[in-house]
Design an enzyme around this catalytic site. Structure first.
Site, PDB file in Angstrom:
ATOM      1  N   HIS A   1      -1.767  -5.096   1.865  1.00  0.00           N
ATOM      2  CA  HIS A   1      -3.310  -5.982   1.800  1.00  0.00           C
ATOM      3  C   HIS A   1      -2.815  -7.204   1.428  1.00  0.00           C
ATOM      4  O   HIS A   1      -1.869  -7.393   0.501  1.00  0.00           O
ATOM      5  CB  HIS A   1      -4.036  -5.206   0.470  1.00  0.00           C
TER       6      HIS A   1
ATOM      7  N   THR B   1      -5.604  -6.791  11.061  1.00  0.00           N
ATOM      8  CA  THR B   1      -6.003  -5.441  10.042  1.00  0.00           C
ATOM      9  C   THR B   1      -5.589  -4.315  10.866  1.00  0.00           C
ATOM     10  O   THR B   1      -5.154  -3.277  10.366  1.00  0.00           O
ATOM     11  CB  THR B   1      -7.646  -5.506   9.978  1.00  0.00           C
TER      12      THR B   1
ATOM     13  N   LYS C   1       0.781  -1.296  -0.013  1.00  0.00           N
ATOM     14  CA  LYS C   1      -0.056   0.037   0.039  1.00  0.00           C
ATOM     15  C   LYS C   1       0.906   1.246   0.017  1.00  0.00           C
ATOM     16  O   LYS C   1       2.164   1.204   0.252  1.00  0.00           O
ATOM     17  CB  LYS C   1      -0.957  -0.153   1.147  1.00  0.00           C
TER      18      LYS C   1
ATOM     19  N   ARG D   1       2.433  -5.598  10.226  1.00  0.00           N
ATOM     20  CA  ARG D   1       1.601  -4.883  10.466  1.00  0.00           C
ATOM     21  C   ARG D   1       1.796  -4.295  12.075  1.00  0.00           C
ATOM     22  O   ARG D   1       1.917  -3.131  12.467  1.00  0.00           O
ATOM     23  CB  ARG D   1       0.073  -4.958  10.335  1.00  0.00           C
TER      24      ARG D   1
ATOM     25  N   PHE E   1     -15.223   4.257   7.618  1.00  0.00           N
ATOM     26  CA  PHE E   1     -13.642   4.297   7.121  1.00  0.00           C
ATOM     27  C   PHE E   1     -13.759   4.361   5.702  1.00  0.00           C
ATOM     28  O   PHE E   1     -12.759   4.574   5.086  1.00  0.00           O
ATOM     29  CB  PHE E   1     -12.979   3.646   7.883  1.00  0.00           C
TER      30      PHE E   1
ATOM     31  N   ASN F   1      -1.782   0.220   7.265  1.00  0.00           N
ATOM     32  CA  ASN F   1      -1.094  -1.080   7.667  1.00  0.00           C
ATOM     33  C   ASN F   1      -0.390  -1.901   6.429  1.00  0.00           C
ATOM     34  O   ASN F   1      -0.303  -2.975   6.609  1.00  0.00           O
ATOM     35  CB  ASN F   1      -2.305  -2.106   8.247  1.00  0.00           C
TER      36      ASN F   1
ATOM     37  N   TYR G   1     -12.439  -2.744  -2.873  1.00  0.00           N
ATOM     38  CA  TYR G   1     -12.970  -2.488  -1.520  1.00  0.00           C
ATOM     39  C   TYR G   1     -14.630  -2.569  -1.497  1.00  0.00           C
ATOM     40  O   TYR G   1     -15.033  -1.810  -0.625  1.00  0.00           O
ATOM     41  CB  TYR G   1     -12.620  -1.285  -0.855  1.00  0.00           C
TER      42      TYR G   1
ATOM     43  N   GLU H   1      -9.944 -11.113  -6.218  1.00  0.00           N
ATOM     44  CA  GLU H   1      -8.737 -10.031  -6.295  1.00  0.00           C
ATOM     45  C   GLU H   1      -7.791 -10.193  -7.328  1.00  0.00           C
ATOM     46  O   GLU H   1      -7.184  -9.316  -7.937  1.00  0.00           O
ATOM     47  CB  GLU H   1      -8.231  -9.836  -4.801  1.00  0.00           C
TER      48      GLU H   1
ATOM     49  N   ARG I   1      -1.385 -13.882   5.824  1.00  0.00           N
ATOM     50  CA  ARG I   1      -2.079 -13.450   6.452  1.00  0.00           C
ATOM     51  C   ARG I   1      -1.562 -13.336   7.979  1.00  0.00           C
ATOM     52  O   ARG I   1      -1.199 -12.335   8.491  1.00  0.00           O
ATOM     53  CB  ARG I   1      -3.624 -13.764   6.700  1.00  0.00           C
TER      54      ARG I   1
HETATM   55  P1  IDP Z   1      -7.938  -6.611   5.786  1.00  0.00           P
HETATM   56  O1  IDP Z   1      -6.826  -5.673   4.953  1.00  0.00           O
HETATM   57  O2  IDP Z   1      -7.077  -7.001   6.951  1.00  0.00           O
HETATM   58  O3  IDP Z   1      -8.434  -7.605   4.818  1.00  0.00           O
HETATM   59  P2  IDP Z   1     -10.675  -5.459   6.107  1.00  0.00           P
HETATM   60  O4  IDP Z   1     -11.761  -5.806   6.978  1.00  0.00           O
HETATM   61  O5  IDP Z   1     -10.866  -6.143   4.676  1.00  0.00           O
HETATM   62  O6  IDP Z   1      -9.077  -5.884   6.293  1.00  0.00           O
HETATM   63  O7  IDP Z   1     -10.277  -3.987   5.645  1.00  0.00           O
HETATM   64  C1  IDP Z   1      -9.745  -3.237   4.697  1.00  0.00           C
HETATM   65  C2  IDP Z   1      -8.823  -2.145   4.611  1.00  0.00           C
HETATM   66  O8  IDP Z   1      -9.632  -0.908   5.487  1.00  0.00           O
HETATM   67  C3  IDP Z   1      -7.905  -2.543   6.095  1.00  0.00           C
HETATM   68  O9  IDP Z   1      -6.600  -2.834   5.704  1.00  0.00           O
HETATM   69  C4  IDP Z   1      -7.691  -1.024   6.606  1.00  0.00           C
HETATM   70  O10 IDP Z   1      -6.824  -0.180   5.750  1.00  0.00           O
HETATM   71  C5  IDP Z   1      -9.054  -0.268   6.526  1.00  0.00           C
HETATM   72  N1  IDP Z   1      -9.901  -0.474   7.739  1.00  0.00           N
HETATM   73  C6  IDP Z   1     -10.438  -1.910   8.251  1.00  0.00           C
HETATM   74  N2  IDP Z   1     -11.023  -1.566   9.286  1.00  0.00           N
HETATM   75  C7  IDP Z   1     -10.887  -0.186   9.681  1.00  0.00           C
HETATM   76  C8  IDP Z   1     -11.365   0.588  10.631  1.00  0.00           C
HETATM   77  O11 IDP Z   1     -12.130   0.154  11.554  1.00  0.00           O
HETATM   78  N3  IDP Z   1     -11.053   1.933  10.705  1.00  0.00           N
HETATM   79  C9  IDP Z   1     -10.137   2.141   9.856  1.00  0.00           C
HETATM   80  N4  IDP Z   1      -9.634   1.652   8.743  1.00  0.00           N
HETATM   81  C10 IDP Z   1      -9.919   0.403   8.503  1.00  0.00           C
HETATM   82 MG    MG Z   2      -9.999  -7.768   3.538  1.00  0.00          MG
END
Ligand code: IDP
Ligand code: MG
Length: 151
Positions: A128, A100, A11, A111, A59, A125, A51, A139, A94
Site C-alpha cells: 500500500h 493498483t 501487505k 506491482r 471487492f 499488489n 479502507y 493514514e 506511487r
Molecule cells: P491503491 O492501493 O492503489 O491506492 P485503491 O483504489 O485505494 O488502490 O484500492 C485499495 C486496494 O483495494 C487496492 O490496493 C487493491 O488491493 C484493492 N482493489 C482496488 N480495486 C480493486 C478491484 O477492482 N478489484 C479487486 N481489488 C481491488
Molecule cells: Mg488508495
C-alpha cells in the site's frame, strides 16, 4: 517540491513472498528516507478505518480479509507499516509501486513485476502507498503515534 511523508504497508502477500527487502531497496535507491517502521497486527477495526473509502464496493469484504492476512496464513494478521519522507515522496512512491491493478501496472514497478490478480478477482499488489496528501496525512495518523516517527 515540498518535503512530504507517506504511509507504506508491506501487505500480507508481500511479506509471504519475501518482497520486503526488495521494496525497501527500491525506496532507498529513489533517495527516500524511512522515518518510522513497525510490524502491526491488523485488527478488523484498523482495516475498516484504513479502507473506509471502499465500503460498499464489490471487492470490499475480500479486501479486509486480504489486508488482515487471511489469504496468506500470516500469524497475528501482520503487515509491515512504514513512513517515508522526502521531496515529492507521495508521487515518487506511487510511481515505484505501480498502478493498483497489477495487470495494468508498468513492467518494472513493484506491482507490475510481482503483483497478481487471483482467479477470484482479488488484486494482490504487494504494498500500500498513500495516494495523495490528504490520504497520506490521514493514514500516517491512523497507523502511527507522533513519538514513533522521527522528527
Ligand atoms: P491503491 O492501493 O492503489 O491506492 P485503491 O483504489 O485505494 O488502490 O484500492 C485499495 C486496494 O483495494 C487496492 O490496493 C487493491 O488491493 C484493492 N482493489 C482496488 N480495486 C480493486 C478491484 O477492482 N478489484 C479487486 N481489488 C481491488
Ligand atoms: Mg488508495
Amino acid at each position: 517540491m515540498p518535503i512530504e511523508q507517506t504511509l507504506i504497508l508491506i501487505k500480507p502477500d508481500g511479506l509471504h513472498r519475501k518482497l520486503t527487502g526488495l521494496t525497501i531497496d527500491r525506496l532507498d535507491n529513489a533517495g527516500l528516507e524511512m522515518v518510522a517502521a513497525k510490524m502491526v497486527g491488523v485488527t478488523a477495526e484498523l482495516a475498516e478505518k484504513h479502507y473506509a473509502e471502499h465500503v460498499g464496493k464489490p471487492f470490499y469484504a475480500n479486501l479486509i480479509k486480504y489486508i488482515r492476512g487471511e489469504f496468506h496464513g500470516l500469524a497475528d494478521h501482520r503487515v509491515l507499516a512504514m513512513v517515508y519522507r522526502g521531496e515529492g515522496c507521495i508521487a515518487k512512491v506511487r510511481e515505484i509501486a505501480g498502478a493498483t491493478n497489477p495487470e495494468a501496472a508498468k513492467p518494472g514497478t513493484i506491482r507490475g513485476s510481482f503483483g497478481r490478480v487471483t482467479t477470484a478477482g482479488q488484486f494482490e499488489n504487494v504494498l500500500h502507498a498513500s495516494a495523495n496528501a490528504a490520504d497520506a496525512a490521514r493514514e500516517v495518523a491512523l497507523w502511527f503515534r507522533n513519538g514513533e516517527i522521527l522528527p
